[in-house]
Design a protein around this motif. Structure first.
Motif, PDB file in Angstrom:
ATOM      1  N   UNK A   1      -4.191 -42.333  28.150  1.00  0.00           N
ATOM      2  CA  UNK A   1      -2.939 -42.271  27.392  1.00  0.00           C
ATOM      3  C   UNK A   1      -2.958 -42.053  25.939  1.00  0.00           C
ATOM      4  N   UNK A   2      -4.275 -41.632  25.401  1.00  0.00           N
ATOM      5  CA  UNK A   2      -4.254 -41.641  23.939  1.00  0.00           C
ATOM      6  C   UNK A   2      -4.879 -40.417  23.481  1.00  0.00           C
ATOM      7  N   UNK A   3      -5.475 -39.683  24.516  1.00  0.00           N
ATOM      8  CA  UNK A   3      -6.110 -38.304  24.189  1.00  0.00           C
ATOM      9  C   UNK A   3      -7.152 -38.436  23.244  1.00  0.00           C
ATOM     10  N   UNK A   4      -7.915 -39.248  22.950  1.00  0.00           N
ATOM     11  CA  UNK A   4      -9.108 -39.474  22.157  1.00  0.00           C
ATOM     12  C   UNK A   4      -9.969 -40.727  22.846  1.00  0.00           C
ATOM     13  N   UNK A   5     -11.160 -40.576  22.376  1.00  0.00           N
ATOM     14  CA  UNK A   5     -12.170 -41.562  23.094  1.00  0.00           C
ATOM     15  C   UNK A   5     -12.499 -42.549  21.847  1.00  0.00           C
ATOM     16  N   UNK A   6     -12.798 -43.952  22.125  1.00  0.00           N
ATOM     17  CA  UNK A   6     -13.275 -44.850  21.356  1.00  0.00           C
ATOM     18  C   UNK A   6     -14.497 -44.223  20.447  1.00  0.00           C
ATOM     19  N   UNK A   7     -15.407 -43.480  20.820  1.00  0.00           N
ATOM     20  CA  UNK A   7     -16.609 -43.242  20.332  1.00  0.00           C
ATOM     21  C   UNK A   7     -16.358 -42.223  18.880  1.00  0.00           C
ATOM     22  N   UNK A   8     -15.147 -41.615  19.190  1.00  0.00           N
ATOM     23  CA  UNK A   8     -14.570 -40.540  18.157  1.00  0.00           C
ATOM     24  C   UNK A   8     -13.629 -41.152  17.204  1.00  0.00           C
ATOM     25  N   UNK A   9     -13.314 -42.301  17.183  1.00  0.00           N
ATOM     26  CA  UNK A   9     -12.504 -42.770  16.063  1.00  0.00           C
ATOM     27  C   UNK A   9     -13.208 -42.773  15.035  1.00  0.00           C
ATOM     28  N   UNK A  10     -12.543 -42.667  13.669  1.00  0.00           N
ATOM     29  CA  UNK A  10     -13.203 -42.803  12.377  1.00  0.00           C
ATOM     30  C   UNK A  10     -13.502 -43.806  11.958  1.00  0.00           C
ATOM     31  N   UNK A  11     -14.262 -43.870  10.851  1.00  0.00           N
ATOM     32  CA  UNK A  11     -14.878 -45.199  10.306  1.00  0.00           C
ATOM     33  C   UNK A  11     -13.717 -45.893   9.504  1.00  0.00           C
ATOM     34  N   UNK A  12     -13.921 -46.927   8.899  1.00  0.00           N
ATOM     35  CA  UNK A  12     -12.718 -47.667   8.337  1.00  0.00           C
ATOM     36  C   UNK A  12     -12.295 -47.089   6.920  1.00  0.00           C
ATOM     37  N   UNK A  13     -13.165 -46.240   6.182  1.00  0.00           N
ATOM     38  CA  UNK A  13     -12.423 -45.705   4.930  1.00  0.00           C
ATOM     39  C   UNK A  13     -11.708 -44.522   5.567  1.00  0.00           C
TER      40      UNK A  13
ATOM     41  N   UNK B   1       3.379 -31.610  31.663  1.00  0.00           N
ATOM     42  CA  UNK B   1       2.351 -30.715  31.571  1.00  0.00           C
ATOM     43  C   UNK B   1       1.271 -31.452  32.795  1.00  0.00           C
ATOM     44  N   UNK B   2       0.685 -30.597  33.520  1.00  0.00           N
ATOM     45  CA  UNK B   2      -0.217 -30.937  34.588  1.00  0.00           C
ATOM     46  C   UNK B   2      -1.722 -31.109  33.758  1.00  0.00           C
ATOM     47  N   UNK B   3      -2.398 -31.953  34.557  1.00  0.00           N
ATOM     48  CA  UNK B   3      -3.744 -32.379  34.243  1.00  0.00           C
ATOM     49  C   UNK B   3      -4.084 -32.075  32.746  1.00  0.00           C
ATOM     50  N   UNK B   4      -3.313 -32.974  31.859  1.00  0.00           N
ATOM     51  CA  UNK B   4      -3.493 -32.981  30.515  1.00  0.00           C
ATOM     52  C   UNK B   4      -5.086 -33.534  30.127  1.00  0.00           C
ATOM     53  N   UNK B   5      -5.095 -34.925  30.810  1.00  0.00           N
ATOM     54  CA  UNK B   5      -6.385 -35.556  30.626  1.00  0.00           C
ATOM     55  C   UNK B   5      -7.157 -35.979  31.956  1.00  0.00           C
ATOM     56  N   UNK B   6      -8.401 -36.000  31.722  1.00  0.00           N
ATOM     57  CA  UNK B   6      -9.192 -36.398  32.931  1.00  0.00           C
ATOM     58  C   UNK B   6      -9.857 -37.637  32.537  1.00  0.00           C
ATOM     59  N   UNK B   7     -10.301 -38.366  33.361  1.00  0.00           N
ATOM     60  CA  UNK B   7     -11.052 -39.652  33.286  1.00  0.00           C
ATOM     61  C   UNK B   7     -11.956 -39.864  34.619  1.00  0.00           C
ATOM     62  N   UNK B   8     -13.079 -39.767  34.588  1.00  0.00           N
ATOM     63  CA  UNK B   8     -13.976 -40.234  35.818  1.00  0.00           C
ATOM     64  C   UNK B   8     -13.496 -39.407  36.991  1.00  0.00           C
ATOM     65  N   UNK B   9     -13.281 -38.078  36.785  1.00  0.00           N
ATOM     66  CA  UNK B   9     -12.944 -37.134  37.873  1.00  0.00           C
ATOM     67  C   UNK B   9     -11.522 -37.325  38.341  1.00  0.00           C
ATOM     68  N   UNK B  10     -10.756 -38.108  37.765  1.00  0.00           N
ATOM     69  CA  UNK B  10      -9.294 -38.399  37.898  1.00  0.00           C
ATOM     70  C   UNK B  10      -8.305 -37.521  36.809  1.00  0.00           C
ATOM     71  N   UNK B  11      -7.460 -36.811  37.229  1.00  0.00           N
ATOM     72  CA  UNK B  11      -6.587 -35.956  36.438  1.00  0.00           C
ATOM     73  C   UNK B  11      -5.195 -36.774  35.938  1.00  0.00           C
ATOM     74  N   UNK B  12      -4.713 -36.561  34.613  1.00  0.00           N
ATOM     75  CA  UNK B  12      -3.283 -37.329  34.399  1.00  0.00           C
ATOM     76  C   UNK B  12      -2.388 -36.275  33.874  1.00  0.00           C
ATOM     77  N   UNK B  13      -1.250 -36.287  34.271  1.00  0.00           N
ATOM     78  CA  UNK B  13      -0.159 -35.415  33.821  1.00  0.00           C
ATOM     79  C   UNK B  13       0.376 -36.193  32.608  1.00  0.00           C
TER      80      UNK B  13
END
Length: 187
Positions: free
Chosen positions: A43-55, A159-171
């Motif tokens: 739902x958010x288009x980004x991954x937790x490990x890519x979130x910026x630091x506090x500053x 928009x079809x197949x906008x995101x994928x997670x664990x082999x599943x696609x999300x529109x």
């Protein structure tokens, strides 16, 4: 009921407040944002490990004419967030994008999300020359879609197949809301 909803009773929110987030809210915002990314990765288009630091988060939370973050609070606890951003290109400044709506699970279905979106739309309506607010929402997010439609947003595409997670696609549905024109606001 979507796959993330339960029949558990929800907290009754006696009083919530919604306000603009500031750099001082960076730690609370990051905590809520990471919860959102873990709960609904597609739902958010980004991954937790890519979130910026506090500053970096603190810098992003500084309100300006281009974007604003809102937070919903109960008893000084951040329980929900939303962001509204004006498009960057000079010929697109009449549009804004609503994104990042998230409410902690225990506080859902109590009007918190609606209050957040209304505040963001008010910001857009009062911003110079914004005429339209767009958003995207994963098609499985039925409660969010209903909320947006109840506030006047309409689906104008998928928009079809906008995101994928664990082999599943999300529109994703593309949604839009036309704000009153400058002439309508001044009438």
């Amino acid at each position: 009921m979507n796959e993330n909803q339960t029949n558990e009773p929800q907290h009754s929110i006696v009083s919530i407040s919604v306000r603009v987030l500031s750099p001082a809210d960076a730690e609370s915002y990051r905590f809520v944002r990471l919860l959102a990314l873990h709960e609904h990765p597609p739902a958010f288009g980004s991954l937790p490990e890519n979130e910026p630091n506090l500053s970096e988060i603190a810098a992003r939370l500084a309100e300006n004419d281009e974007r604003c973050f809102f937070g919903a609070f109960q008893d000084n606890q951040l329980i929900g967030t939303v962001r509204i951003s004006r498009y960057c290109a000079p010929n697109e400044k009449h549009r804004a994008h609503l994104g990042g709506l998230y409410v902690l699970p225990a506080f859902r279905r109590n009007g918190c999300g609606r209050s957040l979106v209304r505040q963001a739309l008010s910001w857009a309506a009062n911003a110079r020359s914004i005429r339209r607010v767009n958003l995207t929402v994963v098609t499985q997010q039925k409660a969010a879609i209903c909320l947006y439609q109840s506030l006047g947003f309409r689906i104008y595409g998928t928009e079809q197949e906008t995101f994928s997670k664990a082999g599943r696609f999300y529109d994703e549905h593309l949604m839009t809301l036309e704000l009153a024109s400058d002439n309508d606001r001044n009438a």
